[in-house]
Design an enzyme around this catalytic site. Structure first.
Site, PDB file in Angstrom:
ATOM      1  N   GLY A   1       0.686  -1.238   0.008  1.00 56.25           N
ATOM      2  CA  GLY A   1      -0.011   0.001  -0.089  1.00 56.25           C
ATOM      3  C   GLY A   1       0.624   1.489   0.001  1.00 56.25           C
TER       4      GLY A   1
ATOM      5  N   GLU B   1       3.087  15.176  -7.394  1.00 51.74           N
ATOM      6  CA  GLU B   1       1.755  14.136  -7.467  1.00 51.74           C
ATOM      7  C   GLU B   1       0.824  14.493  -6.382  1.00 51.74           C
ATOM      8  OE1 GLU B   1       0.563   9.378  -6.822  1.00 51.74           O
ATOM      9  OE2 GLU B   1       2.752   9.938  -6.849  1.00 51.74           O
TER      10      GLU B   1
ATOM     11  N   GLN C   1     -32.977  28.961   3.231  1.00 48.55           N
ATOM     12  CA  GLN C   1     -31.752  29.361   3.981  1.00 48.55           C
ATOM     13  C   GLN C   1     -30.878  28.132   4.234  1.00 48.55           C
ATOM     14  OE1 GLN C   1     -31.797  30.580   7.882  1.00 48.55           O
ATOM     15  NE2 GLN C   1     -31.234  32.664   7.010  1.00 48.55           N
TER      16      GLN C   1
ATOM     17  N   GLU D   1      -4.212   9.201   6.230  1.00 51.36           N
ATOM     18  CA  GLU D   1      -3.635   8.609   7.575  1.00 51.36           C
ATOM     19  C   GLU D   1      -1.944   8.865   7.413  1.00 51.36           C
ATOM     20  OE1 GLU D   1      -7.632   7.545   7.398  1.00 51.36           O
ATOM     21  OE2 GLU D   1      -6.005   7.210   6.043  1.00 51.36           O
TER      22      GLU D   1
END
Length: 389
Positions: free
Chosen positions: A133, A243, A280, A368
């Site tokens: 990951g 990136e 509103q 994270e």
């Protein structure tokens, strides 16, 4: 339009790009979203128009323009109802091609960068792995040198353009015992024996292909090592600021598009005898989101301006992605709600935008992970310097 950053030439480029997208891309979007395949002809059309060469040297067919042309390119791609199509285009141009230009030698630039700018070759950047990951340093793919070749084994996942691509930019460990100091970058043709790719089925970004790729004793010439052996991690880190800013710009642009669309819808939809734009509670919700998106946009532009001047803006780019992707998600969630039941219907753009936007806080480094990086900089006073000067 912010005149601090955009000239008349920029605005002319934006209008030209808008016209091109409406004529050449928009008529095909629904088909590409349904089939999950972007037809090859559009890549060459982008190449012919010079859109893949915006940031690259003229010597290789590029235009060598400032980064605000890239901003325009990214923003307008977010406003044609397919973040998947947008991802395929910018992942080719600003992920794979960035490494070709920065680390590729002259042979690689002539054989791969030139046709990439022309839209005749498609590239994919292969870093993320099934067990890694966001943990780039934890990759398991390895490259062993044998004579004048490297033998590569391993796998990559979540690779945009992994099926379409003619070549991969692959990160692999040449010295696993050295951790992140043992990573190198390689150029690999996708036609080589031992390369296989499987298309992944995604929640959003349906028009783009995202693949899991396997390398089974893939042999590549030793000359396809890009840059220096063992410098892959610094090369990857060097490009993360761009990136992350790309992801931030994409986010503020799709948030802006969602708000503009919703305001137009609210000005036409009636309930209880008046336009819903007059209620509103709804007005104030839209105003809050528009304010947050505008804050992100101004911050993102300022970071782009500094990057364009050669400053190392890793902190600002990380903040930009972290905040902008969250703001866009929140805005699009509320905009879908404004449409009521119609927001849940596929024929309206908010349903697809809702799915597509959700990747923002995940791709290119999860929120994270970004918070932990910022924690080291803000709380621990860790100072990151350019890895390669």
């Amino acid at each position: 339009m912010n005149s601090n950053y955009f000239t008349e030439e920029h605005q002319a480029f934006r209008q030209s790009l808008k016209d091109f997208l409406q004529k050449e891309v928009v008529p095909h979007i629904e088909k590409w979203e349904k089939t999950g395949t972007i037809e090859r002809f559009i890549w060459e059309k982008f190449g012919e128009m010079g859109y893949f060469g915006i940031a690259y040297p003229e010597a290789y067919g590029g235009l060598n323009l400032d980064l605000f042309y890239t901003v325009i390119f990214l923003e307008e791609l977010q406003k044609i109802k397919s973040s998947g199509f947008a991802a395929a285009m910018w992942a080719h141009s600003y992920l794979a091609m960035t490494h070709l230009n920065a680390e590729g030698d002259e042979r690689i630039k002539q054989d791969y960068l030139v046709p990439s700018i022309a839209g005749k070759k498609i590239g994919a950047l292969c870093i993320s792995e099934p067990f890694g990951g966001s943990d780039v340093a934890g990759m398991r793919t390895n490259a062993v040198k044998k004579g004048d070749k490297y033998i590569i084994n391993g796998s990559k996942t979540f690779i945009t353009n992994g099926i379409y691509a003619d070549y991969y930019i692959v990160a692999a460990k040449t010295n696993p015992e050295l951790g992140n100091k043992g990573i190198s970058i390689f150029l690999m043709d996708t036609s080589l024996k031992g390369v296989s790719a499987v298309k992944l089925d995604k929640l959003g970004w349906r028009a783009s292909d995202t693949a899991e790729i396997a390398f089974d004793n893939v042999e590549i010439p030793a000359e396809n090592l890009m840059g220096e052996e063992g410098k892959g991690f610094p090369y990857i880190m060097q490009h993360f600021a761009l990136e992350r800013l790309i992801m931030a710009i994409n986010a503020h642009a799709r948030g802006e598009y969602a708000i503009d669309y919703t305001i137009d819808y609210m000005s036409q939809r009636e309930a209880f005898g008046k336009k819903i734009s007059k209620f509103q509670a709804l007005r104030h919700t839209i105003v809050e989101h528009a304010t947050e998106v505008e804050h992100c946009k101004v911050f993102n532009y300022a970071a782009v301006s500094r990057l364009d001047k050669g400053e190392y803006v890793v902190k600002e780019a990380t903040m930009a992605k972290l905040k902008s992707t969250k703001v866009a998600d929140d805005a699009i969630y509320s905009c879908l709600q404004m449409l009521g039941g119609y927001g849940y219907m596929e024929e309206y753009p908010l349903a697809r935008l809702f799915r597509d936007s959700r990747l923002g806080p995940i791709g290119g480094g999860t929120s994270e992970i970004l918070k932990e990086i910022l924690g080291k900089m803000i709380i621990d006073n860790q100072n990151y310097e350019p890895a390669v000067k």
